[in-house]
Design a protein around this motif. Structure first.
Motif, PDB file in Angstrom:
ATOM      1  N   GLN A  65     -50.927 -48.962 -66.967  1.00  0.00           N
ATOM      2  CA  GLN A  65     -51.412 -47.996 -67.728  1.00  0.00           C
ATOM      3  C   GLN A  65     -51.846 -46.905 -66.990  1.00  0.00           C
ATOM      4  N   ALA A  66     -52.451 -47.093 -65.787  1.00  0.00           N
ATOM      5  CA  ALA A  66     -52.831 -45.887 -64.836  1.00  0.00           C
ATOM      6  C   ALA A  66     -51.901 -44.935 -64.509  1.00  0.00           C
ATOM      7  N   THR A  67     -50.545 -45.840 -64.035  1.00  0.00           N
ATOM      8  CA  THR A  67     -49.428 -45.210 -63.746  1.00  0.00           C
ATOM      9  C   THR A  67     -48.921 -43.902 -64.881  1.00  0.00           C
ATOM     10  N   ILE A  68     -49.109 -44.710 -66.006  1.00  0.00           N
ATOM     11  CA  ILE A  68     -48.474 -43.679 -67.188  1.00  0.00           C
ATOM     12  C   ILE A  68     -49.442 -42.632 -67.167  1.00  0.00           C
ATOM     13  N   LEU A  69     -50.723 -42.780 -67.305  1.00  0.00           N
ATOM     14  CA  LEU A  69     -51.799 -41.580 -67.320  1.00  0.00           C
ATOM     15  C   LEU A  69     -51.444 -40.812 -66.265  1.00  0.00           C
ATOM     16  N   ARG A  70     -51.084 -41.145 -64.981  1.00  0.00           N
ATOM     17  CA  ARG A  70     -51.099 -40.200 -64.041  1.00  0.00           C
ATOM     18  C   ARG A  70     -49.786 -39.533 -64.374  1.00  0.00           C
TER      19      ARG A  70
ATOM     20  N   SER B   7     -64.612 -49.121 -66.328  1.00  0.00           N
ATOM     21  CA  SER B   7     -64.710 -48.302 -67.542  1.00  0.00           C
ATOM     22  C   SER B   7     -63.319 -47.187 -67.623  1.00  0.00           C
ATOM     23  N   LYS B   8     -63.056 -46.527 -66.613  1.00  0.00           N
ATOM     24  CA  LYS B   8     -61.956 -45.711 -66.790  1.00  0.00           C
ATOM     25  C   LYS B   8     -60.646 -46.395 -66.523  1.00  0.00           C
ATOM     26  N   LEU B   9     -60.788 -47.524 -66.132  1.00  0.00           N
ATOM     27  CA  LEU B   9     -59.374 -48.342 -66.053  1.00  0.00           C
ATOM     28  C   LEU B   9     -58.926 -48.955 -67.404  1.00  0.00           C
ATOM     29  N   GLY B  10     -59.832 -48.768 -68.365  1.00  0.00           N
ATOM     30  CA  GLY B  10     -59.154 -49.217 -69.697  1.00  0.00           C
ATOM     31  C   GLY B  10     -60.567 -50.270 -70.120  1.00  0.00           C
ATOM     32  N   LEU B  11     -61.588 -50.562 -69.793  1.00  0.00           N
ATOM     33  CA  LEU B  11     -62.478 -51.230 -70.133  1.00  0.00           C
ATOM     34  C   LEU B  11     -64.038 -50.732 -70.341  1.00  0.00           C
TER      35      LEU B  11
END
Ligand SMILES: *Cc1c(COP(=O)(O)O)cnc(C)c1O
Length: 362
Positions: free
Chosen positions: A269-274, A217-221
């Motif tokens: 995407q997770a890297t950008i969000l971090r 879920s939190k990964l984008g799905l």
């Protein structure tokens, strides 16, 4: 006696429904969703893949390919399997149902993820909440005392914790896992693992009572609803008996199998969000009267220190500016005057920062 009184459990009648506010027209930063969609080429490719799915057939409940993809790509240790859920919410419910012996108890630090308590109560289990310290670290002594007193069948530790965002001390968690021993299981809930870069998954071989639970879920799905948990095979086999056989639908299965081939994209995407988390955190800390707590998740918890700017007032002023975050100020005494904001795109975060700055001034 009315029909409702006749048939519905009194505890259910007394409950409030899980409230999801209408977010149409708002900058939506309340639910820890990843703000990014897939690039157009990939969306097209996925569309073709989905067109070929046999929606007239039930899923094959062994989910062999999907499970192999999860185990192979998402760091499940060699020799360990997974149980799949319709979101990790369903896994929590499966655990509660399977462990609901008369008198059994569920324990978790509070404030924490509300579904642990809700799911326990639905299954007829007692829920024991052990308060965190005021800095949101684990109160290890209180946890160990509660474990000794209650011998919980299930202990949840969210790593990082929601809504506080911090990672508990790993050595404290190991001491808790050891203290529980073979009287119960410890479920380490790693819903935010893509943002935390820390995990108990590699430690599964050391502890027969450890379950590691994750979600896409939190990964984008969030929309496809897929969670998974791993742990010792004998335990997983029992949980799998409680799982509804077709709980993961064929469309979710196809999307997840497709996305596992593109997991690098979700990681990027997770890297950008971090990085955005770092920027947003610094900008919030620079605002007068705002305390920002450390976060290893894709959200930040803040506390407002000026009484004219209570969490409730500021939340309302943000709504007027069409920004939706989460007011957690009334969830628990330790969260007094706290708000939780999901890290969004750079543009969304800037809109939020401007709206917050204006809300604090009015
Ligand atoms: C969001 C969240 C979940 C639930 O995730 P789903 O897979 O979407 O059901 C579980 N645990 C924690 C701590 C969460 O914040």
């Amino acid at each position: 006696m009315s029909l409702i009184d006749n048939i519905i459990r009194s505890d259910v009648r007394a409950m409030a429904a899980y409230h999801v506010p209408d977010s149409t027209g708002f900058v939506k930063l309340d639910a820890m969703e990843n703000p990014y969609l897939l690039p157009p080429e990939l969306r097209g490719e996925l569309g073709h893949r989905l067109a070929d799915v046999a929606m007239n057939r039930y899923p094959v409940p062994s989910y062999t390919t999907l499970k192999a993809g999860i185990c192979g790509r998402l760091g499940v240790p060699d020799g360990f399997g997974v149980v799949l859920g319709n979101g990790s919410d369903e896994l929590i419910s499966i655990i509660s149902t399977a462990c609901a012996k008369p008198g059994a108890k569920v324990l978790a630090p509070v404030p924490g993820f509300v579904m642990y308590a809700v799911s326990a109560r639905f299954a007829g289990l007692d829920f024991i909440g052990v308060p965190l310290k005021t800095d949101f670290t684990l109160d290890k002594a209180a946890m160990l005392a509660a474990i000794a007193q209650h011998a919980p069948a299930v202990t949840y530790l969210a790593y990082p914790n929601n809504p506080t965002g911090n990672l508990f001390d790993a050595d404290d968690m190991l001491d808790i896992i050891r203290a529980v021993g073979d009287t119960g299981i410890v479920v380490v809930d790693e819903a935010y693992q893509p943002f935390a870069q820390a995990s108990f998954m590699p430690r599964l071989p050391e502890f027969g009572n450890l379950i590691v639970m994750r979600t896409l879920s939190k990964l984008g799905l969030a929309g496809i609803r897929l969670g998974y948990m791993s742990g010792n095979s004998a335990l997983l086999a029992e949980f799998d008996k409680v799982r509804p056989p077709y709980n993961v639908n064929v469309l979710t299965q196809a999307v997840a199998e497709f996305m596992l081939d593109h997991v690098d994209l979700l990681d990027a995407q997770a890297t950008i969000l971090r990085d955005e988390r770092t920027r947003l955190s610094a900008a919030l800390a620079a605002l007068p009267g705002v305390e920002v707590f450390p976060s290893a998740a894709n959200f930040l918890l803040i506390r407002l220190q000026n009484t004219d700017n209570s969490a409730g007032n500021v939340f309302g002023r943000l709504l007027e500016r069409k920004v939706l975050i989460k007011n957690v100020g009334k969830m628990h005494a330790l969260l007094d005057n706290c708000l939780r904001v999901t890290v969004g795109t750079p543009e969304e975060n800037s809109v939020f920062l401007d709206a917050l700055t204006a809300s604090l001034a009015s």
